[in-house]
Design a protein around this motif. Structure first.
Motif, PDB file in Angstrom:
ATOM      1  N   ASP A   1      -3.783   8.903  12.828  1.00 58.28           N
ATOM      2  CA  ASP A   1      -3.198   8.472  11.568  1.00 58.28           C
ATOM      3  C   ASP A   1      -2.032   7.528  11.847  1.00 58.28           C
ATOM      4  OD1 ASP A   1      -4.985  10.320  10.578  1.00 58.28           O
ATOM      5  OD2 ASP A   1      -3.461  11.844  10.181  1.00 58.28           O
ATOM      6  N   ILE A   2      -1.712   6.675  10.877  1.00 65.60           N
ATOM      7  CA  ILE A   2      -0.541   5.798  11.006  1.00 65.60           C
ATOM      8  C   ILE A   2       0.717   6.625  10.735  1.00 65.60           C
ATOM      9  CG2 ILE A   2       0.650   3.796  10.058  1.00 65.60           C
ATOM     10  CD1 ILE A   2      -2.017   2.574   9.387  1.00 65.60           C
ATOM     11  N   GLY A   3       1.733   6.426  11.552  1.00 67.40           N
ATOM     12  CA  GLY A   3       2.999   7.104  11.362  1.00 67.40           C
ATOM     13  C   GLY A   3       3.225   8.232  12.338  1.00 67.40           C
ATOM     14  N   ALA A   4       4.232   9.043  12.051  1.00 68.90           N
ATOM     15  CA  ALA A   4       4.658  10.101  12.965  1.00 68.90           C
ATOM     16  C   ALA A   4       3.877  11.390  12.784  1.00 68.90           C
ATOM     17  CB  ALA A   4       6.149  10.386  12.757  1.00 68.90           C
ATOM     18  N   TYR A   5       3.136  11.487  11.672  1.00 68.69           N
ATOM     19  CA  TYR A   5       2.474  12.746  11.299  1.00 68.69           C
ATOM     20  C   TYR A   5       0.962  12.603  11.408  1.00 68.69           C
ATOM     21  CZ  TYR A   5       1.348  16.813   8.300  1.00 68.69           C
ATOM     22  OH  TYR A   5       0.875  17.996   7.800  1.00 68.69           O
ATOM     23  N   GLU A   6       0.331  13.527  12.109  1.00 67.94           N
ATOM     24  CA  GLU A   6      -1.131  13.538  12.229  1.00 67.94           C
ATOM     25  C   GLU A   6      -1.697  14.664  11.362  1.00 67.94           C
ATOM     26  OE1 GLU A   6      -4.858  12.212  13.781  1.00 67.94           O
ATOM     27  OE2 GLU A   6      -2.851  11.344  13.971  1.00 67.94           O
ATOM     28  N   ARG A   7      -2.399  14.271  10.308  1.00 68.46           N
ATOM     29  CA  ARG A   7      -3.017  15.276   9.442  1.00 68.46           C
ATOM     30  C   ARG A   7      -4.137  15.968  10.226  1.00 68.46           C
ATOM     31  NH1 ARG A   7      -3.525  16.845   4.186  1.00 68.46           N
ATOM     32  NH2 ARG A   7      -5.605  17.525   3.522  1.00 68.46           N
ATOM     33  N   GLN A   8      -4.159  17.296  10.163  1.00 68.41           N
ATOM     34  CA  GLN A   8      -5.068  18.065  11.005  1.00 68.41           C
ATOM     35  C   GLN A   8      -6.433  18.315  10.391  1.00 68.41           C
ATOM     36  OE1 GLN A   8      -4.246  18.906  14.397  1.00 68.41           O
ATOM     37  NE2 GLN A   8      -2.830  17.293  13.717  1.00 68.41           N
ATOM     38  N   SER A   9      -6.635  17.834   9.152  1.00 70.88           N
ATOM     39  CA  SER A   9      -7.965  17.859   8.547  1.00 70.88           C
ATOM     40  C   SER A   9      -8.075  16.644   7.639  1.00 70.88           C
ATOM     41  CB  SER A   9      -8.195  19.146   7.756  1.00 70.88           C
ATOM     42  OG  SER A   9      -7.248  19.263   6.700  1.00 70.88           O
ATOM     43  N   ASP A  10      -9.165  15.917   7.744  1.00 65.30           N
ATOM     44  CA  ASP A  10      -9.308  14.675   6.988  1.00 65.30           C
ATOM     45  C   ASP A  10      -9.814  14.955   5.570  1.00 65.30           C
ATOM     46  OD1 ASP A  10      -8.576  13.522   9.310  1.00 65.30           O
ATOM     47  OD2 ASP A  10     -10.598  13.016   9.946  1.00 65.30           O
TER      48      ASP A  10
ATOM     49  N   THR B   1      11.435  19.149  14.357  1.00 65.28           N
ATOM     50  CA  THR B   1      12.136  18.187  13.508  1.00 65.28           C
ATOM     51  C   THR B   1      11.399  17.995  12.187  1.00 65.28           C
ATOM     52  OG1 THR B   1      10.952  16.367  14.580  1.00 65.28           O
ATOM     53  CG2 THR B   1      13.135  16.904  15.439  1.00 65.28           C
ATOM     54  N   GLN B   2      12.089  17.410  11.221  1.00 64.36           N
ATOM     55  CA  GLN B   2      11.493  17.168   9.914  1.00 64.36           C
ATOM     56  C   GLN B   2      10.523  15.986   9.953  1.00 64.36           C
ATOM     57  OE1 GLN B   2      15.078  16.800   7.486  1.00 64.36           O
ATOM     58  NE2 GLN B   2      14.755  18.862   6.712  1.00 64.36           N
ATOM     59  N   THR B   3       9.484  16.089   9.147  1.00 59.29           N
ATOM     60  CA  THR B   3       8.492  15.024   9.046  1.00 59.29           C
ATOM     61  C   THR B   3       8.102  14.847   7.583  1.00 59.29           C
ATOM     62  OG1 THR B   3       6.747  16.649   9.478  1.00 59.29           O
ATOM     63  CG2 THR B   3       7.518  15.351  11.358  1.00 59.29           C
ATOM     64  N   MET B   4       7.307  13.815   7.322  1.00 60.42           N
ATOM     65  CA  MET B   4       6.784  13.556   5.983  1.00 60.42           C
ATOM     66  C   MET B   4       5.262  13.622   6.076  1.00 60.42           C
ATOM     67  SD  MET B   4       9.393  10.438   5.000  1.00 60.42           S
ATOM     68  CE  MET B   4       9.443  10.679   3.232  1.00 60.42           C
ATOM     69  N   ALA B   5       4.702  14.649   5.477  1.00 63.01           N
ATOM     70  CA  ALA B   5       3.280  14.926   5.629  1.00 63.01           C
ATOM     71  C   ALA B   5       2.423  13.875   4.921  1.00 63.01           C
ATOM     72  CB  ALA B   5       2.960  16.304   5.086  1.00 63.01           C
ATOM     73  N   LEU B   6       1.207  13.695   5.411  1.00 60.22           N
ATOM     74  CA  LEU B   6       0.214  12.846   4.774  1.00 60.22           C
ATOM     75  C   LEU B   6      -0.761  13.722   3.998  1.00 60.22           C
ATOM     76  CD1 LEU B   6      -0.662  10.386   7.704  1.00 60.22           C
ATOM     77  CD2 LEU B   6       0.901   9.981   5.782  1.00 60.22           C
ATOM     78  N   PRO B   7      -0.851  13.548   2.682  1.00 60.53           N
ATOM     79  CA  PRO B   7      -1.794  14.349   1.916  1.00 60.53           C
ATOM     80  C   PRO B   7      -3.214  13.804   2.059  1.00 60.53           C
ATOM     81  CG  PRO B   7      -0.688  12.809   0.470  1.00 60.53           C
ATOM     82  CD  PRO B   7      -0.063  12.636   1.826  1.00 60.53           C
ATOM     83  N   SER B   8      -4.170  14.600   1.644  1.00 59.42           N
ATOM     84  CA  SER B   8      -5.546  14.128   1.618  1.00 59.42           C
ATOM     85  C   SER B   8      -5.643  12.904   0.718  1.00 59.42           C
ATOM     86  CB  SER B   8      -6.463  15.240   1.088  1.00 59.42           C
ATOM     87  OG  SER B   8      -7.798  14.782   0.997  1.00 59.42           O
ATOM     88  N   GLY B   9      -6.318  11.893   1.202  1.00 62.36           N
ATOM     89  CA  GLY B   9      -6.457  10.662   0.430  1.00 62.36           C
ATOM     90  C   GLY B   9      -5.449   9.589   0.769  1.00 62.36           C
ATOM     91  N   SER B  10      -4.461   9.899   1.618  1.00 65.70           N
ATOM     92  CA  SER B  10      -3.503   8.873   2.019  1.00 65.70           C
ATOM     93  C   SER B  10      -4.203   7.775   2.810  1.00 65.70           C
ATOM     94  CB  SER B  10      -2.396   9.484   2.880  1.00 65.70           C
ATOM     95  OG  SER B  10      -1.625   8.468   3.512  1.00 65.70           O
TER      96      SER B  10
ATOM     97  N   THR C   1       0.842  -1.197   0.000  1.00 63.00           N
ATOM     98  CA  THR C   1       0.000   0.000   0.000  1.00 63.00           C
ATOM     99  C   THR C   1       0.879   1.250   0.000  1.00 63.00           C
ATOM    100  OG1 THR C   1      -1.706  -1.167   1.263  1.00 63.00           O
ATOM    101  CG2 THR C   1      -1.830   1.231   1.207  1.00 63.00           C
ATOM    102  N   ASP C   2       0.667   2.119  -0.958  1.00 64.74           N
ATOM    103  CA  ASP C   2       1.428   3.365  -1.047  1.00 64.74           C
ATOM    104  C   ASP C   2       0.882   4.370  -0.042  1.00 64.74           C
ATOM    105  OD1 ASP C   2       2.810   5.644  -1.699  1.00 64.74           O
ATOM    106  OD2 ASP C   2       2.073   5.768  -3.767  1.00 64.74           O
ATOM    107  N   PRO C   3       1.683   4.808   0.941  1.00 60.70           N
ATOM    108  CA  PRO C   3       1.191   5.769   1.933  1.00 60.70           C
ATOM    109  C   PRO C   3       1.091   7.200   1.396  1.00 60.70           C
ATOM    110  CG  PRO C   3       3.482   5.311   2.338  1.00 60.70           C
ATOM    111  CD  PRO C   3       3.064   4.401   1.213  1.00 60.70           C
ATOM    112  N   MET C   4       1.633   7.430   0.181  1.00 62.86           N
ATOM    113  CA  MET C   4       1.561   8.765  -0.436  1.00 62.86           C
ATOM    114  C   MET C   4       2.238   9.824   0.430  1.00 62.86           C
ATOM    115  SD  MET C   4      -2.439   8.406  -1.611  1.00 62.86           S
ATOM    116  CE  MET C   4      -2.578  10.128  -2.085  1.00 62.86           C
TER     117      MET C   4
END
Length: 363
Positions: free
Chosen positions: A354-363, A303-312, A289-292
């Motif tokens: 959300d899965i991972g280190a980054y929590e998207r603040q709007s779904d 610190t640096q993170t990798m954001a989750l876009p809408s639809g991830s 599964t591609d996490p996008m």
């Protein structure tokens, strides 16, 4: 009356001695305005170097480090808290000077050390290009990046107990200068030695050349973290996690790009892998599964993170009962310090994240 007075004085004396025994000192370091000829006890009389403050400190003391770049190679053999002013602005630079063990920081056996709010870079060592830990290390809101090892463990070599919280391990390199057999045992991001314990919470391990984590034994627990884009240039190493023995436990983690797993990994659920090498099979797990993921960059926080876009597919796919760290404590923020779960989910009565280190603040 005399007996009561004697008892009272004795109690006061014991209390005074206990207070003295527990007293600790906070030392100040400022690489811009400080001087190592100062007493280092205030911000106006700060040391210039971290190493000098370490030499003055007693076990149990705290060292506060102002924003600056410190070109130093640190050796720590006592219990200390070294608190920087943020990973973006407090830099400890190894100066590309070769040190056999720990290119930027070496922590001795028995020492309990907390390192917070700093970046450790440009270390060069046989092992542990960034940090070599023989003791007990807590690394908080920090970065280990751009370090080089000539044998193994470009970023962190853990031979003790290490807990990594809300930190970034990225861009570390291992040179394959060892023999053809030993070169199968490298880990550019982190190497966890036999009998050692490693806990990774809310952290990103990315873009390390020759793997993210190599476990040669002991216990590794990874929670709410992102492991992505780590190369695998040596035979038998997963670009994400490789293990030869011991136990690796994953929960609520993203593993993406370049041979994610090598060896048996134990899932506690809600993990996402971009390929099928991890063989995740616990409820909430996703394979192939591609996490996008977005690029590794500053998305807010220290610190640096990798954001989750809408639809991830990682969005809202964490444990619906609430996401916890490696010790089972309920998490209230992501790696950046943003609310976890986000305000929208809270308003809807949802506990998951959300899965991972980054929590998207709007779904």
């Amino acid at each position: 009356m005399k007996g009561k007075l004697t008892s009272f004085l004795f109690a006061v004396l014991v209390l005074a001695l206990a207070s003295t025994a527990m007293a600790t000192t906070t030392w100040q370091v400022n690489g811009v305005t400080g001087s190592d000829s100062n007493n280092c006890l205030s911000t106006t009389t700060a040391c210039k170097t971290i190493g000098h403050a370490i030499s003055l400190a007693a076990s149990g003391d705290t060292i506060r480090v102002a924003s600056a770049t410190y070109t130093e190679n640190l050796s720590i053999g006592k219990n200390l808290k070294i608190l920087g002013s943020g990973a973006k602005t407090t830099i400890v630079d190894g100066g590309a000077v070769f040190i056999a063990q720990g290119g930027v920081v070496f922590i001795s056996s028995g020492a309990h050390v907390t390192l917070s709010g700093m970046t450790f870079r440009h270390g060069v060592a046989l092992a542990g290009g960034g940090i070599w830990n023989f003791g007990t290390l807590a690394l908080n809101r920090s970065a280990i990046t751009g370090n080089l090892a000539k044998g193994s463990a470009g970023g962190l070599f853990n031979v003790g107990t290490a807990t990594i919280n809300a930190s970034t391990i990225s861009g570390n390199v291992v040179l394959d200068l060892c023999g053809p057999v030993e070169c199968d045992k490298v880990g550019a991001g982190i190497e966890n030695d036999d009998g050692s314990n490693l806990v990774v919470n809310n952290s990103t391990i990315s873009a390390n050349a020759d793997g993210a984590i190599l476990s040669l034994g002991g216990l590794v627990i990874i929670s709410n973290s992102t492991i992505a884009g780590n190369a695998s240039t040596s035979t038998g190493n997963g670009g994400g996690i490789a293990m030869s023995s011991g136990t690796v436990i994953l929960q609520n983690a993203v593993l993406a790009n370049t041979g994610n797993c090598f060896g048996t990994i134990t899932s506690k659920g809600h993990n996402l892998s971009s390929d099928k090498t991890c063989n995740f099979s616990v409820p909430g797990d996703m394979n192939n599964t591609d996490p996008m993921l977005g690029p590794l960059q500053y998305n807010g926080g220290p610190t640096q993170t990798m954001a989750l876009p809408s639809g991830s597919p990682a969005v809202d796919a964490g444990n619906p009962a609430g996401c916890t760290d490696g010790s089972g404590h309920l998490l209230k923020t992501d790696q950046r310090g943003a609310p976890r779960p986000d305000a929208e989910d809270v308003a809807e009565g949802k506990l998951g994240c959300d899965i991972g280190a980054y929590e998207r603040q709007s779904d």
